[in-house]
Write a protein that holds these residues in place. Structure first.
Motif, PDB file in Angstrom:
ATOM      1  N   ILE A 103      15.534  44.657 -79.701  1.00  0.00           N
ATOM      2  CA  ILE A 103      16.424  44.766 -80.865  1.00  0.00           C
ATOM      3  C   ILE A 103      15.732  44.271 -82.123  1.00  0.00           C
ATOM      4  O   ILE A 103      15.790  44.917 -83.183  1.00  0.00           O
ATOM      5  CB  ILE A 103      17.728  43.981 -80.626  1.00  0.00           C
ATOM      6  CG1 ILE A 103      18.533  44.591 -79.481  1.00  0.00           C
ATOM      7  CG2 ILE A 103      18.583  43.952 -81.894  1.00  0.00           C
ATOM      8  CD1 ILE A 103      19.742  43.771 -79.069  1.00  0.00           C
ATOM      9  N   ALA A 107      14.824  46.617 -85.298  1.00  0.00           N
ATOM     10  CA  ALA A 107      15.379  46.354 -86.627  1.00  0.00           C
ATOM     11  C   ALA A 107      14.264  46.185 -87.655  1.00  0.00           C
ATOM     12  O   ALA A 107      14.354  46.702 -88.782  1.00  0.00           O
ATOM     13  CB  ALA A 107      16.252  45.100 -86.588  1.00  0.00           C
ATOM     14  N   CYS A 110      13.035  49.494 -88.786  1.00  0.00           N
ATOM     15  CA  CYS A 110      13.953  50.111 -89.762  1.00  0.00           C
ATOM     16  C   CYS A 110      13.689  49.577 -91.161  1.00  0.00           C
ATOM     17  O   CYS A 110      13.575  50.342 -92.132  1.00  0.00           O
ATOM     18  CB  CYS A 110      15.398  49.841 -89.371  1.00  0.00           C
ATOM     19  SG  CYS A 110      15.956  50.704 -87.900  1.00  0.00           S
ATOM     20  N   THR A 153      18.014  39.457 -86.930  1.00  0.00           N
ATOM     21  CA  THR A 153      18.937  40.542 -86.563  1.00  0.00           C
ATOM     22  C   THR A 153      19.169  40.585 -85.054  1.00  0.00           C
ATOM     23  O   THR A 153      20.272  40.916 -84.598  1.00  0.00           O
ATOM     24  CB  THR A 153      18.393  41.902 -87.040  1.00  0.00           C
ATOM     25  OG1 THR A 153      18.214  41.868 -88.457  1.00  0.00           O
ATOM     26  CG2 THR A 153      19.364  43.033 -86.695  1.00  0.00           C
ATOM     27  N   ILE A 197      28.515  44.698 -82.321  1.00  0.00           N
ATOM     28  CA  ILE A 197      27.251  45.432 -82.253  1.00  0.00           C
ATOM     29  C   ILE A 197      27.328  46.737 -83.028  1.00  0.00           C
ATOM     30  O   ILE A 197      26.375  47.141 -83.697  1.00  0.00           O
ATOM     31  CB  ILE A 197      26.860  45.682 -80.784  1.00  0.00           C
ATOM     32  CG1 ILE A 197      26.526  44.353 -80.100  1.00  0.00           C
ATOM     33  CG2 ILE A 197      25.674  46.647 -80.684  1.00  0.00           C
ATOM     34  CD1 ILE A 197      26.258  44.470 -78.613  1.00  0.00           C
ATOM     35  N   SER A 201      24.900  47.389 -86.085  1.00  0.00           N
ATOM     36  CA  SER A 201      24.028  48.565 -85.975  1.00  0.00           C
ATOM     37  C   SER A 201      24.249  49.517 -87.144  1.00  0.00           C
ATOM     38  O   SER A 201      23.289  50.057 -87.709  1.00  0.00           O
ATOM     39  CB  SER A 201      24.296  49.296 -84.658  1.00  0.00           C
ATOM     40  OG  SER A 201      24.061  48.463 -83.555  1.00  0.00           O
ATOM     41  N   LEU A 205      21.125  50.314 -89.521  1.00  0.00           N
ATOM     42  CA  LEU A 205      20.589  51.659 -89.412  1.00  0.00           C
ATOM     43  C   LEU A 205      20.997  52.541 -90.587  1.00  0.00           C
ATOM     44  O   LEU A 205      20.164  53.234 -91.178  1.00  0.00           O
ATOM     45  CB  LEU A 205      21.017  52.299 -88.094  1.00  0.00           C
ATOM     46  CG  LEU A 205      20.397  51.706 -86.838  1.00  0.00           C
ATOM     47  CD1 LEU A 205      21.083  52.253 -85.595  1.00  0.00           C
ATOM     48  CD2 LEU A 205      18.913  51.996 -86.786  1.00  0.00           C
ATOM     49  N   MET A 253      18.205  56.568 -82.749  1.00  0.00           N
ATOM     50  CA  MET A 253      18.760  55.216 -82.803  1.00  0.00           C
ATOM     51  C   MET A 253      20.234  55.221 -83.191  1.00  0.00           C
ATOM     52  O   MET A 253      21.053  54.509 -82.602  1.00  0.00           O
ATOM     53  CB  MET A 253      17.967  54.368 -83.802  1.00  0.00           C
ATOM     54  CG  MET A 253      16.541  54.087 -83.384  1.00  0.00           C
ATOM     55  SD  MET A 253      16.407  52.983 -81.967  1.00  0.00           S
ATOM     56  CE  MET A 253      16.592  51.394 -82.746  1.00  0.00           C
ATOM     57  N   TYR A 257      23.301  53.676 -80.940  1.00  0.00           N
ATOM     58  CA  TYR A 257      23.876  52.366 -81.242  1.00  0.00           C
ATOM     59  C   TYR A 257      25.024  52.385 -82.242  1.00  0.00           C
ATOM     60  O   TYR A 257      25.811  51.444 -82.272  1.00  0.00           O
ATOM     61  CB  TYR A 257      22.771  51.421 -81.736  1.00  0.00           C
ATOM     62  CG  TYR A 257      21.704  51.229 -80.694  1.00  0.00           C
ATOM     63  CD1 TYR A 257      21.968  50.512 -79.539  1.00  0.00           C
ATOM     64  CD2 TYR A 257      20.445  51.799 -80.835  1.00  0.00           C
ATOM     65  CE1 TYR A 257      20.999  50.356 -78.557  1.00  0.00           C
ATOM     66  CE2 TYR A 257      19.473  51.650 -79.855  1.00  0.00           C
ATOM     67  CZ  TYR A 257      19.764  50.924 -78.729  1.00  0.00           C
ATOM     68  OH  TYR A 257      18.810  50.779 -77.755  1.00  0.00           O
ATOM     69  N   VAL A 258      25.115  53.404 -83.087  1.00  0.00           N
ATOM     70  CA  VAL A 258      26.226  53.449 -84.032  1.00  0.00           C
ATOM     71  C   VAL A 258      27.359  54.265 -83.427  1.00  0.00           C
ATOM     72  O   VAL A 258      27.684  55.362 -83.861  1.00  0.00           O
ATOM     73  CB  VAL A 258      25.776  54.026 -85.399  1.00  0.00           C
ATOM     74  CG1 VAL A 258      26.908  53.973 -86.398  1.00  0.00           C
ATOM     75  CG2 VAL A 258      24.589  53.240 -85.926  1.00  0.00           C
TER      76      VAL A 258
END
Length: 312
Positions: A103, A107, A110, A153, A197, A201, A205, A253, A257-258
């Motif tokens: 993670i 992050a 990103c 993060t 989360i 996320s 993101l 991603m 995760y979103v």
């Protein structure tokens, strides 16, 4: 953590149980991993050895290459070992450590991609102010900020997952300790954990992707004003390549995760995960460096210099 969970270790199911498929997959992943490590080490070495590349653009690229080495090493070596092992186990603490580094480094990537896009925006759209804005101090602050923010993060998601209760079932239907299969495995109420989360996320993101996308769109608009057709074509080629990598990375991603609920099928989950853990780290050194003329000239110069030293 033993007082919070009845499970002391997990078993990673990975991919197909067919021995021939596992050997084939092991060979393919090992080749990709080796090329990824070599490619990124070459970038780090060339930028370090060539003074002309001691610019923010290439320093950011050097950071990205180092990150890719760490990122892939978090997942792939354990994946390769499990493809050949009979007992595909990982301890609870080892699983949480892998989750945290995965993670945090994800992050950080990103943030770094967003900063690199901003750097290119300044260079293309604000060339007169670039030297004033992107100084050595600015580069250092941005690079350190990406790493430090990435480190922090990863704390909250990993802490919340580690405090879930895992009862008798310890089979993780994945090739590494990811959030989605761990949430499915938990016998606790994961509603709050999923919500936190999801929000985190989305913030990371979506904000980074939006900043990256806007930067490249402004770059493309600036390129359209270039009178030379060859100049447009060369710059468009570079930007389109960068956008391709960014789209693949953020697309996978965000799809993973979103989401408010983790209902993606396990097999599709694993297939998507392979894209951003195995494929994308290999594409980055190709897209960001080997298509760059200045980098290729620096690489040729170092190779020729090395050849001359050994021929004496």
């Amino acid at each position: 953590m033993t007082n919070l969970t009845a499970v002391l270790e997990f078993r990673l199911l990975g991919f197909s149980s067919n021995a021939h498929c596992q050997i084939l997959l092991f060979t393919v992943v090992l080749v990709i991993y080796t090329l990824t490590i070599l490619g990124n080490i070459i970038i780090i070495s060339v930028v370090t050895l060539e003074p002309r590349l001691h610019l923010p653009m290439y320093k950011f690229l050097q950071n990205l290459s180092f990150l890719e080495v760490c990122y892939t090493t978090t997942v792939i070596p354990k994946m390769l070992a499990n493809l050949l092992a009979k007992r595909k186990n990982i301890s609870f603490s080892g699983c949480m450590a892998q989750l945290y580094y995965f993670i945090s480094l994800g992050a950080t990537e990103c943030y770094l991609l967003a900063v690199m896009a901003y750097d290119r925006y300044l260079a293309v759209c604000e060339p007169l102010h670039y030297g004033v804005v992107m100084t050595a101090e600015s580069y250092t602050c941005l690079a350190v900020g990406c790493w430090v923010t990435g480190v922090f993060t990863g704390f909250l998601p990993c802490l919340m997952v580690s405090r879930l209760r895992f009862c008798s079932d310890n089979l993780i239907n994945h090739f590494f300790c990811d959030i989605s299969p761990l949430l499915k495995l938990s016998c606790s109420d994961t509603t709050v954990t999923e919500a936190v989360i999801f929000i985190l996320s989305f913030l990371v993101l979506a904000s980074c992707f939006l900043l990256t996308l806007v930067s490249y769109l402004l770059i493309i608009l600036s390129i359209l004003k270039i009178p030379s057709a060859s100049g447009k074509r060369i710059t468009f080629s570079t930007c389109s390549s960068h956008l391709m990598v960014v789209t693949i990375y953020y697309g996978t991603m965000i799809s993973m995760y979103v989401r408010p609920t983790y209902n993606l099928s396990s097999e599709l989950n694993k297939a998507v995960s392979v894209l951003y853990t195995v494929v994308t780290p290999l594409l980055n050194p190709v897209i960001y460096s080997l298509r760059n003329k200045a980098f290729k000239k620096a690489l040729e110069k170092i190779v020729i210099r090395h050849h001359r030293l050994h021929s004496l």
